[in-house]
Design a protein around this motif. Sequence first.
Motif, PDB file in Angstrom:
ATOM      1  N   TYR A  57     -54.618  -9.265  28.535  1.00  0.00           N
ATOM      2  CA  TYR A  57     -53.634 -10.320  28.296  1.00  0.00           C
ATOM      3  C   TYR A  57     -52.486  -9.759  27.474  1.00  0.00           C
ATOM      4  O   TYR A  57     -52.696  -8.964  26.552  1.00  0.00           O
ATOM      5  N   LEU A  58     -51.269 -10.175  27.819  1.00  0.00           N
ATOM      6  CA  LEU A  58     -50.085  -9.777  27.073  1.00  0.00           C
ATOM      7  C   LEU A  58     -49.730 -10.858  26.066  1.00  0.00           C
ATOM      8  O   LEU A  58     -49.789 -12.052  26.368  1.00  0.00           O
ATOM      9  N   LEU A  59     -49.342 -10.435  24.870  1.00  0.00           N
ATOM     10  CA  LEU A  59     -48.939 -11.352  23.813  1.00  0.00           C
ATOM     11  C   LEU A  59     -47.501 -11.039  23.427  1.00  0.00           C
ATOM     12  O   LEU A  59     -47.159  -9.874  23.223  1.00  0.00           O
ATOM     13  N   THR A  60     -46.668 -12.059  23.354  1.00  0.00           N
ATOM     14  CA  THR A  60     -45.324 -11.857  22.843  1.00  0.00           C
ATOM     15  C   THR A  60     -45.414 -11.809  21.321  1.00  0.00           C
ATOM     16  O   THR A  60     -45.519 -12.833  20.650  1.00  0.00           O
ATOM     17  N   GLY A  61     -45.414 -10.612  20.802  1.00  0.00           N
ATOM     18  CA  GLY A  61     -45.580 -10.373  19.368  1.00  0.00           C
ATOM     19  C   GLY A  61     -45.898  -8.909  19.156  1.00  0.00           C
ATOM     20  O   GLY A  61     -46.202  -8.177  20.101  1.00  0.00           O
ATOM     21  N   SER A  62     -45.837  -8.468  17.920  1.00  0.00           N
ATOM     22  CA  SER A  62     -46.157  -7.071  17.618  1.00  0.00           C
ATOM     23  C   SER A  62     -47.659  -6.850  17.681  1.00  0.00           C
ATOM     24  O   SER A  62     -48.433  -7.786  17.919  1.00  0.00           O
ATOM     25  N   GLY A  63     -48.069  -5.623  17.427  1.00  0.00           N
ATOM     26  CA  GLY A  63     -49.490  -5.310  17.450  1.00  0.00           C
ATOM     27  C   GLY A  63     -50.291  -6.168  16.488  1.00  0.00           C
ATOM     28  O   GLY A  63     -51.466  -6.474  16.739  1.00  0.00           O
ATOM     29  N   THR A  64     -49.669  -6.586  15.395  1.00  0.00           N
ATOM     30  CA  THR A  64     -50.363  -7.429  14.429  1.00  0.00           C
ATOM     31  C   THR A  64     -50.749  -8.766  15.041  1.00  0.00           C
ATOM     32  O   THR A  64     -51.763  -9.369  14.644  1.00  0.00           O
ATOM     33  N   THR A 238     -48.807 -17.388  31.248  1.00  0.00           N
ATOM     34  CA  THR A 238     -49.122 -17.311  29.826  1.00  0.00           C
ATOM     35  C   THR A 238     -49.092 -18.743  29.285  1.00  0.00           C
ATOM     36  O   THR A 238     -48.396 -19.600  29.847  1.00  0.00           O
ATOM     37  N   PRO A 239     -49.829 -19.032  28.215  1.00  0.00           N
ATOM     38  CA  PRO A 239     -49.869 -20.416  27.741  1.00  0.00           C
ATOM     39  C   PRO A 239     -48.531 -20.924  27.208  1.00  0.00           C
ATOM     40  O   PRO A 239     -48.236 -22.114  27.283  1.00  0.00           O
ATOM     41  N   TYR A 240     -47.726 -20.002  26.679  1.00  0.00           N
ATOM     42  CA  TYR A 240     -46.416 -20.378  26.139  1.00  0.00           C
ATOM     43  C   TYR A 240     -45.369 -19.416  26.706  1.00  0.00           C
ATOM     44  O   TYR A 240     -45.699 -18.436  27.353  1.00  0.00           O
ATOM     45  N   THR A 241     -44.113 -19.694  26.441  1.00  0.00           N
ATOM     46  CA  THR A 241     -43.034 -18.904  27.039  1.00  0.00           C
ATOM     47  C   THR A 241     -43.152 -17.434  26.648  1.00  0.00           C
ATOM     48  O   THR A 241     -43.129 -17.098  25.451  1.00  0.00           O
ATOM     49  N   PRO A 242     -43.288 -16.545  27.619  1.00  0.00           N
ATOM     50  CA  PRO A 242     -43.392 -15.118  27.319  1.00  0.00           C
ATOM     51  C   PRO A 242     -42.011 -14.478  27.218  1.00  0.00           C
ATOM     52  O   PRO A 242     -41.003 -15.069  27.624  1.00  0.00           O
ATOM     53  N   ASN A 243     -41.981 -13.282  26.696  1.00  0.00           N
ATOM     54  CA  ASN A 243     -40.760 -12.482  26.721  1.00  0.00           C
ATOM     55  C   ASN A 243     -40.675 -11.827  28.094  1.00  0.00           C
ATOM     56  O   ASN A 243     -41.335 -10.822  28.371  1.00  0.00           O
ATOM     57  N   VAL A 244     -39.879 -12.410  28.962  1.00  0.00           N
ATOM     58  CA  VAL A 244     -39.787 -11.939  30.344  1.00  0.00           C
ATOM     59  C   VAL A 244     -39.282 -10.497  30.397  1.00  0.00           C
ATOM     60  O   VAL A 244     -39.827  -9.648  31.121  1.00  0.00           O
ATOM     61  N   SER A 245     -38.248 -10.200  29.617  1.00  0.00           N
ATOM     62  CA  SER A 245     -37.678  -8.845  29.634  1.00  0.00           C
ATOM     63  C   SER A 245     -38.683  -7.810  29.144  1.00  0.00           C
ATOM     64  O   SER A 245     -38.738  -6.686  29.661  1.00  0.00           O
ATOM     65  N   MET A 246     -39.489  -8.177  28.154  1.00  0.00           N
ATOM     66  CA  MET A 246     -40.499  -7.242  27.677  1.00  0.00           C
ATOM     67  C   MET A 246     -41.628  -7.064  28.687  1.00  0.00           C
ATOM     68  O   MET A 246     -42.249  -6.002  28.747  1.00  0.00           O
ATOM     69  N   THR A 247     -41.877  -8.088  29.491  1.00  0.00           N
ATOM     70  CA  THR A 247     -42.865  -7.926  30.563  1.00  0.00           C
ATOM     71  C   THR A 247     -42.365  -6.895  31.566  1.00  0.00           C
ATOM     72  O   THR A 247     -43.129  -6.039  32.032  1.00  0.00           O
ATOM     73  N   TYR A 248     -41.078  -6.977  31.908  1.00  0.00           N
ATOM     74  CA  TYR A 248     -40.488  -5.953  32.774  1.00  0.00           C
ATOM     75  C   TYR A 248     -40.664  -4.564  32.149  1.00  0.00           C
ATOM     76  O   TYR A 248     -41.000  -3.584  32.834  1.00  0.00           O
ATOM     77  N   ALA A 249     -40.394  -4.479  30.837  1.00  0.00           N
ATOM     78  CA  ALA A 249     -40.486  -3.194  30.137  1.00  0.00           C
ATOM     79  C   ALA A 249     -41.910  -2.646  30.173  1.00  0.00           C
ATOM     80  O   ALA A 249     -42.123  -1.457  30.451  1.00  0.00           O
TER      81      ALA A 249
END
Length: 384
Positions: A57-64, A238-249
């Motif tokens: 699963y991808l999380l919009t957030g840093s490793g923390t 994802t349950p909430y709005t993801p960072n679309v551009s970071m998903t591309y990255a």
Amino acid sequence: MDDTTLLMIPGPTTVPKRVLDAMSQPIINHRGAEYGEVLGETTAMMSEVFQTDNDSYLLTGSGTSAMEAAVANIVEKGDKIINIVSGKFGERLQQLTEVFGGESIELTVPWGQAVDPAEVKRVVEENDDAKAVTLVHNESSTAVVNPIKEVGNIMKDYDTLFVVDTVSSLAGDNVKVDDFGLDICLTGSQKCIAAPPGMAAITIGDDAWNVIDNVDSPTYYLDLKKMKKSGDKVPPQTPYTPNVSMTYAMNEALSMVLEEGLDARIKRHHTGAEATREAAKALGLELFAREGDYSNTLTAIKMPEGVTDDQLRGTMRNKYNIELAGGQDHLKGNIFRIGHMGITGLPELAATFTCLEMTLKEFGFDFDAGAGVAALEDVYLKNA
């Protein structure tokens, strides 16, 4: 030369142009089929890099954010969690345990050393009611790698979950989630994967899901049950709005990892680590980590006597546009750290050690000219 700073820190690392270009794609509907396809493809590659059959699963957030998700979804008030603390990030997992009401059983390891698996076994046996053990694979605050394979083999004999942070090791060192028995494994985007900072990933095994499903977690945004429910949809969401551009990255960065080949990429990181250590020794510098515990994605070097952190790292930054990392906590001013992860290779290391040599000479140090770069080249030739 332009005035672009060369990042030789342990994250964020230099991002390849392909990844930056991928981020410039148009923003699309994050609830549409097109994004679902990109997300599904990216999480599948994520699992491949984790070397697991589990979903990721991808999380919009840093490793923390992934560290917090791992703890918040398994800990209930009063639960015993064995936290192996050998640096700042092991300490962070301990702090998260306490934030969410767990009772932290701290296994303290001297900074600069890896944990002894026999000590883990002893503490687990003494606390057989512990719910989980947390361990940072690659402790980037000290440039030490912990033996997750050996600890994982021990943990297979116990019901206690094994939670591992691979933020600064995944795609740069050996992480085999299924083979090593990692129940929860997490990582970040900005280190060996070489994407920009701002996205994390987590993968969860069946035993961990059995615990998560029976915990009434106080977290909202990082609720793993919600992530699984959304991820199981067709197409996945994802349950909430993801960072679309970071998903591309992440999609492009993971594609580059797999194109290079995971084994080849890990070997390249190991070669860069060995070369960095030998180059440092050639300049008369002393490594911080204990021999045999060296990280394969960054190197910590003791600050040479007679020069300050501001003089050494300041000169590298202001005169040569090369950014090195300093020490953290009680190591501040006592060590500096060189990251050799992501797409970093011989050209970047050669530039770094050429400028490091000139910096040291500026402050009165004496050694054979070009000794550091010569040591780098020797290692790369040997491992070619």
